[in-house]
Design a protein around this motif. Structure first.
Motif, short mmCIF file in Angstrom:
data_model
loop_
_atom_site.label_atom_id
_atom_site.label_comp_id
_atom_site.label_asym_id
_atom_site.label_seq_id
_atom_site.Cartn_x
_atom_site.Cartn_y
_atom_site.Cartn_z
N ALA A 34 55.67 31.59 70.79
CA ALA A 34 56.25 30.76 71.93
C ALA A 34 57.40 30.27 71.57
CB ALA A 34 55.19 29.70 72.24
N SER A 35 58.06 30.31 70.56
CA SER A 35 59.52 29.61 70.37
C SER A 35 60.01 30.55 69.38
CB SER A 35 59.28 28.16 69.68
OG SER A 35 58.78 28.14 68.51
N ASP A 36 61.31 30.46 69.25
CA ASP A 36 62.21 31.04 68.23
C ASP A 36 61.55 30.77 67.04
OD1 ASP A 36 64.09 32.05 70.48
OD2 ASP A 36 65.68 30.76 69.73
N ALA A 37 61.43 29.62 66.50
CA ALA A 37 60.83 29.24 65.14
C ALA A 37 59.58 30.08 64.96
CB ALA A 37 60.73 27.80 64.83
N GLU A 38 58.61 29.88 65.96
CA GLU A 38 57.45 30.57 65.82
C GLU A 38 57.52 32.15 65.85
OE1 GLU A 38 54.79 29.36 69.03
OE2 GLU A 38 54.56 27.38 68.37
N ALA A 39 58.43 32.80 66.61
CA ALA A 39 58.89 33.94 66.56
C ALA A 39 59.10 34.50 65.19
CB ALA A 39 59.68 34.65 67.66
N LYS A 40 60.09 33.74 64.56
CA LYS A 40 60.56 34.39 63.09
C LYS A 40 59.49 34.38 62.20
CE LYS A 40 64.05 32.90 59.79
NZ LYS A 40 65.37 32.09 59.58
N ALA A 41 58.58 33.11 62.22
CA ALA A 41 57.63 32.97 61.32
C ALA A 41 56.65 34.28 61.32
CB ALA A 41 57.06 31.73 61.28
N ALA A 42 56.29 34.41 62.86
CA ALA A 42 55.36 35.63 62.93
C ALA A 42 55.95 36.67 62.56
CB ALA A 42 54.90 35.49 64.36
N ALA A 43 57.14 36.98 62.77
CA ALA A 43 57.89 38.22 62.54
C ALA A 43 57.72 38.74 60.91
CB ALA A 43 59.16 38.57 62.74
N ARG A 44 58.05 37.65 60.37
CA ARG A 44 57.88 37.69 58.91
C ARG A 44 56.45 37.98 58.18
NH1 ARG A 44 62.51 36.58 55.91
NH2 ARG A 44 61.41 36.03 54.26
N ARG A 45 55.68 37.35 58.87
CA ARG A 45 54.15 37.41 58.62
C ARG A 45 53.67 39.15 58.91
NH1 ARG A 45 49.41 36.44 61.84
NH2 ARG A 45 47.62 36.52 60.25
N VAL A 46 53.97 39.51 60.03
CA VAL A 46 53.83 40.68 60.27
C VAL A 46 54.30 41.93 59.36
CG1 VAL A 46 54.27 42.64 62.15
CG2 VAL A 46 53.27 40.30 62.88
N ALA A 47 55.61 41.51 59.17
CA ALA A 47 56.48 42.49 58.23
C ALA A 47 55.72 42.69 56.90
CB ALA A 47 58.00 41.99 58.07
N HIS A 48 55.20 41.39 56.23
CA HIS A 48 54.47 41.42 54.97
C HIS A 48 53.14 41.88 54.89
CE1 HIS A 48 53.45 40.54 51.04
NE2 HIS A 48 52.59 39.49 51.19
N LEU A 49 52.48 41.63 56.24
CA LEU A 49 51.08 41.78 56.44
C LEU A 49 50.77 43.38 56.54
CD1 LEU A 49 48.39 40.30 56.70
CD2 LEU A 49 48.49 40.39 59.20
N GLY A 50 51.91 43.88 57.24
CA GLY A 50 51.84 45.48 57.44
C GLY A 50 52.64 46.26 56.25
N GLY A 51 53.01 45.46 55.40
CA GLY A 51 53.56 46.23 54.25
C GLY A 51 52.91 46.05 53.01
N PHE A 52 53.21 44.99 52.22
CA PHE A 52 52.51 45.25 50.71
C PHE A 52 51.26 44.92 50.84
CE2 PHE A 52 56.81 45.08 48.20
CZ PHE A 52 57.21 46.37 48.53
N ALA A 53 50.91 43.73 51.82
CA ALA A 53 49.57 43.08 51.97
C ALA A 53 48.51 44.23 52.28
CB ALA A 53 49.53 42.04 52.75
N LEU B 279 62.79 34.42 69.93
CA LEU B 279 61.56 35.16 70.54
C LEU B 279 61.98 36.42 71.31
CD1 LEU B 279 58.83 34.58 71.38
CD2 LEU B 279 59.61 32.88 73.37
N ASP B 280 63.05 36.26 71.91
CA ASP B 280 63.62 37.57 72.52
C ASP B 280 63.36 38.70 71.80
OD1 ASP B 280 63.67 36.11 75.24
OD2 ASP B 280 65.72 35.86 74.94
N ALA B 281 63.98 38.70 70.68
CA ALA B 281 63.96 39.88 69.68
C ALA B 281 62.74 39.98 69.06
CB ALA B 281 65.00 39.26 68.47
N TYR B 282 61.95 39.16 68.96
CA TYR B 282 60.50 39.53 68.68
C TYR B 282 59.68 40.41 69.75
CZ TYR B 282 55.62 38.31 66.87
OH TYR B 282 54.34 38.45 66.46
N ARG B 283 59.80 39.86 70.96
CA ARG B 283 59.24 40.67 72.18
C ARG B 283 59.93 41.95 72.16
NH1 ARG B 283 59.10 35.36 76.01
NH2 ARG B 283 57.21 34.59 75.35
N ALA B 284 61.32 42.18 71.96
CA ALA B 284 61.88 43.37 72.07
C ALA B 284 61.44 44.43 70.88
CB ALA B 284 63.41 43.07 72.07
N THR B 285 61.60 43.90 69.87
CA THR B 285 61.14 44.76 68.38
C THR B 285 59.39 45.03 68.90
OG1 THR B 285 62.38 43.22 67.14
CG2 THR B 285 60.79 44.64 66.01
N ALA B 286 58.61 44.22 69.41
CA ALA B 286 57.40 44.54 69.57
C ALA B 286 57.31 45.83 70.61
CB ALA B 286 56.58 43.50 70.21
#
Length: 550
Positions: free
Chosen positions: A386-405, A361-368
């Protein structure tokens, strides 16, 4: 004719025996003559071989003259032969580094040669009176590797489902894309893009000859993956390819908005290559052995790590690609065909995004904060965690959504500008790996629906992945999914539409088809896509350390 067939079959057996004696790995089946052969083409007569289920295979067909000698770095030339040509095995791959034997996409050693411009055709056992749809596949590999001889790119299953399937080799790396001032003077003011010229020559051969194999030259769909998808996009924008296909599929990824190097930039790279080779002239460069040229080419795939000159990829040469895509699109100078824009949930766009490395989660916020500055809070509200697991999943979704999707959606917008349909899909099925299987270039536990992971489903080549060792435990669902995807592809070639249940994209109805653990239509995340389109994230070019991109 039966006597000729017996001689050809005997020669095939002798060649296989000789290769075995020489200690080579032999994966060539003995020739099984086709009763209706030879097939007459404009280049000459062909004798193929029968495969399981009655599929007729014609392999290693030259579609252009060998690009050697003075034809190294020259447009492809027509080819012809006399007599009946035996077409029962694939030709050598074009010049490239070879594959380690412990990677995911190793299916046996292939010969490599500059004399590589060959194609393979698979056709149903009996061609019906009605001409059949044709699927033509273009391999990927970062424009420096790739081969039509790889069994995972084979076409027997497509043929069994009632279409003609074609794939072919095209030149890659320095041999496929080198521009140079001397070459431009020699070739009427342009050079480079020999790989695209090969692709166009192959499609012209298909247009002229595919009816002899039961195919309809007016019902050709081209499909490319990765660099093959970028090739398909180039063909859509090339006036030289006009009328050679009626529909196009780009998987990983559809890109109409990239800016390509200019001819002058390509020529400068060519001069740098000449300097690295210490060659005094174009003639001297053509006289060098091919391995000398390959040795100075930058390569970071398949475990190679050569810090040479980066050569590979289309350029705006003024002829094959007369201008940048944006200018051509604005002028309506585009081959107007319907497209499928496809990507995978765990594609390489994730590795190219700063969000792809986020695990906490900290890395997600820092990257944002680093990516969006003052807009970081708005981003975190749009893509909360709101958690490390949610942050990892959200980050991967953002990477794909802003990429090939996002790229797929942008292709749909651009297609609509010229009155053409787009069908979007997201491939989300993770291969069912055999427990304990290991590869040097991917971790089955974490790889997900990886780059290229959709291809065995589009082409029905699932069983190839267990041909040398067991790596997948395919389920009935995987086979059903492959059948569904093949049928969509064949329908796209036949009708220009991928069939029932797959809606075309429209600005008012933005939906995609998901091929995952089920098959379902879902709406695009238009709000998320719009936010990321308005706030583009800098992406780093993928430099795969030991990983193939095909």
């Amino acid at each position: 004719m039966k006597a000729i067939m017996r001689v050809l079959a005997a020669s095939s057996l002798l060649a296989s025996a000789a290769a075995a004696i020489a200690g080579q790995v032999v994966q060539v089946a003995a020739m099984q003559p086709v009763a209706t052969d030879p097939v007459r083409t404009e280049s000459g007569l062909l004798a193929g071989t029968q495969r399981d289920g009655g599929v007729r295979a014609y392999l290693g067909i030259p579609y252009a003259a060998p690009p050697v000698g003075d034809l190294r770095w020259a447009p492809p030339r027509a080819v012809a032969w006399s007599g009946v040509r035996n077409a029962d095995r694939t030709g050598p791959e074009c010049m490239q580094v070879l594959r380690p034997h412990d990677i995911n996409h190793y299916f046996g050693e292939e010969a490599v040669s500059e004399d590589c411009l060959s194609m393979n055709i698979w056709a149903p056992a009996q061609a019906s009176a009605a001409k059949l749809p044709v699927v033509v596949f273009l391999y990927g590999g970062g424009f420096t590797i790739g081969s039509s001889g790889m069994p995972n790119y084979g076409g027997a299953e497509i043929a069994r489902r009632g279409a003609v399937f074609v794939n072919f080799n095209y030149r890659v790396g320095a041999f496929g894309f080198l521009a140079h001032p001397e070459l431009s003077r020699e070739q009427g003011g342009h050079s480079g893009n020999y790989a695209l010229m090969d692709q166009i020559a192959a499609l012209r051969w298909v247009k002229a000859n595919i009816a002899a194999f039961g195919g309809d030259p007016d019902k050709v769909a081209i499909i490319g993956q990765s660099a093959g998808a970028l090739s398909v996009a180039s063909l859509i924008f090339s006036p030289e390819a006009k009328g050679l296909f009626r529909s196009a599929v780009m998987t990983s990824w559809c890109n109409y908005r990239d800016t390509l190097p200019t001819l002058a930039e390509g020529e400068a790279i060519g001069v740098a290559v000449q300097e690295r080779l210490k060659a005094g002239s174009l003639a001297a460069m053509r006289a060098l052995p091919a391995d000398r040229i390959l040795a100075i080419q930058s390569e970071s795939q398949l475990g190679a790590n050569v810090a040479g000159v980066r050569i590979g990829g289309p350029i705006v040469d003024g002829v094959v690609l007369p201008a940048q895509k944006a200018a051509l699109l604005a002028a309506g100078r585009i081959n107007r065909v319907p497209i499928i824009a496809s990507s995978n949930t765990d594609d390489i766009d994730i590795a190219m995004s700063p969000f792809g490395k986020v695990t906490t989660l900290d890395a997600y916020r820092a990257t944002a904060r680093a990516a969006f500055g003052a807009e970081a809070d708005a981003f975190l509200q749009r893509f909360p965690a709101a958690s490390d697991a949610e942050a990892k999943a959200a980050a991967r979704r953002v990477a794909h959504l802003g990429g090939f999707a996002l790229a797929s959606q942008q292709c749909a917008v651009d297609q609509a500008q010229v009155g053409q349909a787009t069908y979007i899909d997201d491939f989300a099925r993770k291969h069912p790996y055999t427990p304990g299987v290991r590869f040097a270039d991917q971790d089955p536990a974490t790889v997900g629906a990886y780059h290229t992971g959709d291809i065995p489903y589009w082409l029905g080549t699932l069983d190839v992945y267990n041909s040398l060792r067991r790596t997948r435990d395919w389920t009935p669902y995987d086979r059903s999914l492959a059948t569904t995807m093949m049928d969509h592809l064949i329908a796209f070639a036949r009708d220009g539409r991928p069939g029932a249940g797959w809606p075309a994209w429209s600005a008012r109805d933005q939906r995609e088809l998901v091929f995952g653990d089920g098959v379902a239509v879902r709406p695009l995340d238009t709000a998320g896509l719009a936010w990321l389109a308005a706030h583009p994230v800098a992406r780093t070019p993928l430099v795969p350390r030991g990983s193939p991109r095909d």
